[in-house]
Scaffold this motif. Structure first.
Motif, short mmCIF file in Angstrom:
data_model
loop_
_atom_site.label_atom_id
_atom_site.label_comp_id
_atom_site.label_asym_id
_atom_site.label_seq_id
_atom_site.Cartn_x
_atom_site.Cartn_y
_atom_site.Cartn_z
N GLU A 31 -17.70 1.00 -21.54
CA GLU A 31 -19.09 0.86 -21.99
C GLU A 31 -19.90 2.03 -21.46
N GLY A 32 -20.87 2.49 -22.24
CA GLY A 32 -21.75 3.54 -21.78
C GLY A 32 -22.42 4.23 -22.95
N THR A 33 -23.18 5.28 -22.65
CA THR A 33 -23.71 6.10 -23.72
C THR A 33 -22.54 6.81 -24.40
N LEU A 34 -22.77 7.30 -25.62
CA LEU A 34 -21.69 8.01 -26.29
C LEU A 34 -21.28 9.24 -25.49
N SER A 42 -19.70 -8.87 -20.94
CA SER A 42 -21.06 -8.66 -20.45
C SER A 42 -21.57 -7.29 -20.93
N PHE A 43 -22.81 -7.25 -21.38
CA PHE A 43 -23.47 -5.98 -21.71
C PHE A 43 -24.94 -6.27 -21.93
N THR A 44 -25.74 -5.20 -21.98
CA THR A 44 -27.17 -5.33 -22.25
C THR A 44 -27.55 -4.37 -23.36
N ALA A 45 -28.33 -4.87 -24.33
CA ALA A 45 -28.87 -4.05 -25.41
C ALA A 45 -30.39 -4.11 -25.33
N HIS A 71 -15.79 -0.78 -36.76
CA HIS A 71 -14.60 -0.04 -36.34
C HIS A 71 -14.63 1.36 -36.95
N ASN A 72 -15.80 1.74 -37.49
CA ASN A 72 -15.99 3.06 -38.10
C ASN A 72 -16.60 4.00 -37.06
N MET A 73 -15.78 4.94 -36.58
CA MET A 73 -16.23 5.83 -35.51
C MET A 73 -17.43 6.68 -35.93
N GLY A 74 -17.40 7.21 -37.15
CA GLY A 74 -18.49 8.04 -37.62
C GLY A 74 -19.80 7.27 -37.68
N GLU A 75 -19.72 6.01 -38.10
CA GLU A 75 -20.91 5.17 -38.17
C GLU A 75 -21.51 4.95 -36.79
N VAL A 76 -20.66 4.63 -35.83
CA VAL A 76 -21.13 4.41 -34.47
C VAL A 76 -21.75 5.70 -33.91
N GLU A 77 -21.10 6.84 -34.15
CA GLU A 77 -21.61 8.11 -33.61
C GLU A 77 -22.95 8.49 -34.22
N SER A 78 -23.16 8.15 -35.49
CA SER A 78 -24.41 8.55 -36.14
C SER A 78 -25.56 7.60 -35.86
N LEU A 79 -25.27 6.35 -35.48
CA LEU A 79 -26.33 5.35 -35.35
C LEU A 79 -26.60 4.89 -33.92
N CYS A 80 -25.59 4.94 -33.07
CA CYS A 80 -25.70 4.29 -31.76
C CYS A 80 -25.98 5.29 -30.64
N HIS A 81 -26.71 4.83 -29.64
CA HIS A 81 -26.91 5.59 -28.42
C HIS A 81 -25.89 5.15 -27.37
N ARG A 82 -25.66 3.85 -27.28
CA ARG A 82 -24.67 3.30 -26.35
C ARG A 82 -23.70 2.41 -27.12
N VAL A 110 -29.82 0.92 -30.85
CA VAL A 110 -28.68 0.39 -31.59
C VAL A 110 -27.49 0.43 -30.65
N PHE A 111 -27.00 -0.75 -30.28
CA PHE A 111 -25.88 -0.87 -29.37
C PHE A 111 -24.63 -1.17 -30.19
N GLY A 112 -23.62 -0.32 -30.07
CA GLY A 112 -22.41 -0.48 -30.86
C GLY A 112 -21.37 -1.33 -30.15
N LEU A 113 -20.76 -2.24 -30.89
CA LEU A 113 -19.63 -3.02 -30.39
C LEU A 113 -18.43 -2.58 -31.21
N LEU A 114 -17.59 -1.78 -30.58
CA LEU A 114 -16.53 -1.05 -31.28
C LEU A 114 -15.18 -1.68 -30.97
N GLY A 115 -14.40 -1.95 -32.00
CA GLY A 115 -13.08 -2.52 -31.76
C GLY A 115 -12.31 -2.72 -33.04
N GLU A 116 -11.01 -2.90 -32.91
CA GLU A 116 -10.16 -3.15 -34.06
C GLU A 116 -10.41 -4.55 -34.61
N ASN A 117 -9.92 -4.80 -35.82
CA ASN A 117 -9.98 -6.16 -36.36
C ASN A 117 -9.22 -7.10 -35.42
#
Length: 237
Positions: free
Chosen positions: A212-215, A21-24, A189-200, A29-36
């Motif tokens: 889950e949350g803001t960065l 569950s989540f809301t965007a 799964h790219n941390m730098g990409e998520v940090e530069s583009l996403c708010h949550r 830009v909502f990031g979904l972060l995880g390993e392969n």
């Protein structure tokens, strides 16, 4: 807006996604972060109506996933690996997908030419997609996702395997979509990409949301985003 509630998907005895569950929100830009293999792509494929959930649902721009799948598809621009027809030219791919989305013939030509210019593809507009480099193909995939100007974008690892120039183009595209008020869900799964583009963002592990949350809220758990990610998912390589 995309509101996801309790999405679950099983393949035989294996549960690939469990009660996600989540809301965007629009303009986010909502990031979904995880390993392969964590369940990111399965989650996004359910949202894109490519897989039917076993439990749970989502409401995408006012349309309910399970009861209105065709209406949901009209709200979405999706980017998964592949997504173009090799035998068609760049221009023909965009024309084809524009027709699928029901764009009027009188409007489609101008829309396609606009996207060809926007993504700097005029040089190879008449070249078959099968002869394009990976970066060129990704431009076609992005333009195809935008051809009907959807309010919601689902992007699954859109920069995977791209060179620096192509990645910058994708990042610019995502930032522009956010500024236009679109809801963007970005799997990475790219941390730098998520940090530069996403708010949550949400961290998904073994098919479940681990955090889950803001960065800023995630970092408040202690350490960098990468540190937090490793602590949440553990060292299971």
């Amino acid at each position: 807006m995309v509101k996801v509630t309790g999405l679950t998907k099983r393949f035989g005895r294996m549960t690939a996604v469990a009660d996600v569950s989540f809301t965007a929100y629009p303009g986010e830009v909502f990031g979904l972060l995880g390993e392969n293999g964590a369940g990111k792509t399965t989650t996004l494929r359910m949202l894109a109506t490519l897989l039917a959930p076993d439990e749970g649902t989502a409401v995408i721009n006012g349309r309910e996933l399970r009861t209105e799948p065709e209406a949901v598809r009209q709200q979405l621009g999706v980017v998964f690996e592949g997504g173009v027809y090799d035998r068609l030219t760049t221009r023909e791919n965009l024309m084809y997908f524009g027709r699928l989305y029901g764009i009027a013939t009188s409007d489609l030509g101008a829309r396609v030419e606009e996207l060809l210019r926007r993504f700097e593809m005029m040089e190879y507009a008449g070249r078959r997609a099968g002869r394009l480099s990976k970066g060129m193909r990704q431009k076609v995939v992005l333009a195809r996702a935008l051809v009907h100007n959807p309010p919601v974008l689902i992007l699954d690892e859109p920069t995977s395997g791209l060179d620096v120039t192509a990645r910058r183009l994708v990042h610019s595209f995502i930032t522009e979509a956010k500024e236009q008020g679109k809801t963007v869900i970005l799997s990475s799964h790219n941390m730098g990409e998520v940090e530069s583009l996403c708010h949550r963002a949400a961290v998904i592990h073994r098919g479940q949301i681990a955090a889950e949350g803001t960065l800023e809220e995630l970092r408040a758990q202690g350490g960098s985003l990468e540190d937090i990610f490793v602590r949440l998912v553990g060292d299971e390589s």
